[in-house]
Design a protein around this motif. Structure first.
Motif, PDB file in Angstrom:
ATOM      1  N   ASP A   2    -105.047 -12.964 -51.491  1.00  0.00           N
ATOM      2  CA  ASP A   2    -103.986 -13.883 -51.910  1.00  0.00           C
ATOM      3  C   ASP A   2    -104.567 -15.131 -52.575  1.00  0.00           C
TER       4      ASP A   2
ATOM      5  N   VAL B 273    -102.923  -6.082 -40.218  1.00  0.00           N
ATOM      6  CA  VAL B 273    -102.871  -6.636 -41.577  1.00  0.00           C
ATOM      7  C   VAL B 273    -101.784  -7.702 -41.685  1.00  0.00           C
ATOM      8  N   LYS B 274    -100.715  -7.534 -40.910  1.00  0.00           N
ATOM      9  CA  LYS B 274     -99.608  -8.493 -40.948  1.00  0.00           C
ATOM     10  C   LYS B 274     -99.945  -9.818 -40.260  1.00  0.00           C
ATOM     11  N   MET B 275    -101.088  -9.884 -39.597  1.00  0.00           N
ATOM     12  CA  MET B 275    -101.511 -11.118 -38.928  1.00  0.00           C
ATOM     13  C   MET B 275    -102.178 -12.100 -39.898  1.00  0.00           C
ATOM     14  N   LYS B 276    -102.331 -11.711 -41.141  1.00  0.00           N
ATOM     15  CA  LYS B 276    -103.012 -12.527 -42.140  1.00  0.00           C
ATOM     16  C   LYS B 276    -102.464 -13.957 -42.252  1.00  0.00           C
ATOM     17  N   PRO B 277    -101.132 -14.177 -42.200  1.00  0.00           N
ATOM     18  CA  PRO B 277    -100.614 -15.545 -42.311  1.00  0.00           C
ATOM     19  C   PRO B 277    -101.139 -16.505 -41.234  1.00  0.00           C
TER      20      PRO B 277
ATOM     21  N   ASP C   5    -102.265  -1.264 -39.281  1.00  0.00           N
ATOM     22  CA  ASP C   5    -101.093  -1.660 -40.068  1.00  0.00           C
ATOM     23  C   ASP C   5    -100.490  -2.963 -39.525  1.00  0.00           C
ATOM     24  N   LEU C   6    -100.416  -3.070 -38.209  1.00  0.00           N
ATOM     25  CA  LEU C   6     -99.902  -4.296 -37.601  1.00  0.00           C
ATOM     26  C   LEU C   6    -100.885  -5.442 -37.783  1.00  0.00           C
TER      27      LEU C   6
ATOM     28  N   GLY D 272    -105.930 -14.047 -36.189  1.00  0.00           N
ATOM     29  CA  GLY D 272    -105.265 -13.562 -37.392  1.00  0.00           C
ATOM     30  C   GLY D 272    -106.241 -13.142 -38.462  1.00  0.00           C
TER      31      GLY D 272
ATOM     32  N   TYR E 219    -106.844  -9.171 -39.479  1.00  0.00           N
ATOM     33  CA  TYR E 219    -106.581  -8.741 -40.860  1.00  0.00           C
ATOM     34  C   TYR E 219    -107.815  -8.078 -41.460  1.00  0.00           C
TER      35      TYR E 219
ATOM     36  N   THR F 118    -106.722  -8.940 -52.740  1.00  0.00           N
ATOM     37  CA  THR F 118    -106.062  -8.751 -51.438  1.00  0.00           C
ATOM     38  C   THR F 118    -106.137 -10.008 -50.582  1.00  0.00           C
TER      39      THR F 118
END
Length: 438
Positions: free
Chosen positions: A114, A33-37, A30-31, A203, A207, A112
């Motif tokens: 973006d 996935v937030k590294m994508k940026p 879950d954490l 990242g 992700y 997914t």
């Protein structure tokens, strides 16, 4: 020069970023996935300087051919050879991607990734035809080529500008010096951005693992191994056939440039050995005039390793995202990649830049899919840089032979120094032989 500690080497930092990213993705999905940026931001930084890099590199390469008579004869032959080899490499990369199918089973949902930035391209891509494609290469104004971000338009104005700059001779020297200096500035920007590679790789891989699980590593490993297999096949079959046709030993040539190959293996860049390669080619029988023209221009126009990578990587992304590519799309892909790859300049990061450019031009495959290969790019980049160097040296030999100025006796003596009792030539002897074949 004192060697940097291993922990300061970029390749080591990227490895650490990947390992940490994989661990985070596995244990804390879950954490992760937030590294994508972090991965997306790195890609945007690279895309930001695509236009200036292409313009400066191509203009400097063409304008550096100051002798227009030499440009017409040797340069013309070189461009024909570069174009043929580019198409061969791109097609082999395409076939390799279809045979190996590295992205098969990845099953990434493009939604997914973006792909909102691609919306403005998707509508115009529905009814692609060659006439519209060709007309879109021509920009409305010189500046609009850059403001629109159309890579092929930038290439067009770069070629015209570079040729005109070369044609006006000394009057254009201040402009040439400015462009050449600007090129160094922009590539220094690439160097600065590359320092963030470990963060971007972290990242992207975090992700990928967090969103799709550890099974997603299998296609990435398959991509790396498949690409290196393809490089070996290309060197042995294609370069081997060229060497046989031009009557020299491929393995003797590879042994002759082994130091340069080892340097690339450590640095990941073929640019650092450019002077060494040119000196060795002269020593083995290629005239200085041919070497000075073919090798530097080859660093922009004859990047076979990059071409192999571009088509195979695009197929990987298409397979991973279950994106269907029609035969027409694949033909356009080869044509676009042949043009966009001409802006790469022999550094590992440039291949990533030009791959991004190709996906922007060909919006059928989502450019956001670049995050899938960001983590492995550094490792395939070393291989493609090695093949690029091998190919540029062979190009100088081929053009010298084609132009009838290759000193085969000098080549034979250089490849087999034991027959001469030495592996070096006195500079006086080299100069005398150069005058004979000029």
């Amino acid at each position: 020069m004192k060697r940097k500690p291993f922990y300061k080497e970029l390749y080591f930092q990227v490895i650490i970023g990947i390992v940490v990213g994989v661990s985070l993705g596995y244990f804390f999905p879950d954490l992760a996935v937030k590294m994508k940026p972090l991965g997306d931001g790195f890609i945007k930084l690279i895309a930001m300087i695509i236009g200036p890099i292409i313009f400066c590199t191509v203009v400097s390469g063409i304008a550096g051919m100051r002798d227009m008579k030499e440009l017409g004869r040797v340069g013309g032959k070189a461009l024909i050879y570069f174009s043929v080899m580019s198409i061969v490499a791109l097609i082999i990369g395409l076939f390799g991607g279809h045979i190996i199918q590295p992205g098969l089973g990845f099953n990434i949902d493009p939604a997914t990734l973006d792909t909102s930035a691609l919306n403005k391209y998707t509508e115009s891509a529905k009814d692609v035809n060659l006439v519209d494609f060709a007309m879109n290469i021509i920009p409305t104004t010189f500046v609009s080529a850059f403001s629109s971000g159309n890579v092929l338009a930038i290439l067009l104005v770069s070629i015209l500008f570079g040729y005109s700059l070369s044609a006006i001779g000394d009057k254009g020297k201040p402009v040439f010096n400015f462009v050449d200096s600007a090129s160094k500035v922009f590539f220094h920007n690439v160097h600065l951005i590359s320092k963030l590679s470990s963060i971007g790789a972290f990242g992207a891989i975090a992700y990928t693992i967090g969103a799709y699980g550890m099974a997603s590593l299998i296609p990435l490993i398959k991509m790396v191994l498949g690409f290196y297999l393809l490089l070996i096949v290309f060197v042995l079959l294609v370069y081997g056939a060229i060497a046989s046709f031009c009557r020299f030993s491929l393995f003797a040539y590879l042994k002759f440039i082994k130091e340069e190959l080892l340097i690339i293996l450590g640095t990941g860049s073929s640019s650092v050995v450019l002077p060494h390669l040119m000196e060795k080619l002269e020593r083995m029988g290629c005239p200085k005039s041919v070497v000075a023209l073919v090798v530097p221009s080859g660093y922009s126009f004859n990047l076979n390793g990059t071409n192999l990578y571009m088509t195979m990587a695009i197929l990987f992304i298409a397979q991973a995202t279950n994106t269907e590519l029609s035969l027409t799309s694949q033909i356009i892909l080869v044509l676009v990649a042949m043009l966009t790859s001409k802006g790469a300049a022999g550094v590992t990061g440039a291949a990533f830049v030009m791959l991004t450019s190709t996906l922007i031009v060909l919006p059928v495959v989502p450019v956001a899919g670049m995050v899938l290969i960001l983590g492995i790019h550094r490792f395939v980049g070393t291989g493609l840089a090695i093949v690029n160097l091998i190919g540029n040296g062979i190009a100088a030999i081929v053009i010298s032979a084609w132009d009838g100025v290759l000193d085969r006796k000098m080549m034979q003596q250089t490849f087999k120094p034991e027959q001469n009792g030495t592996d070096e030539y006195h500079s006086q002897d080299i100069d005398q032989k150069r005058r004979k074949i000029s």
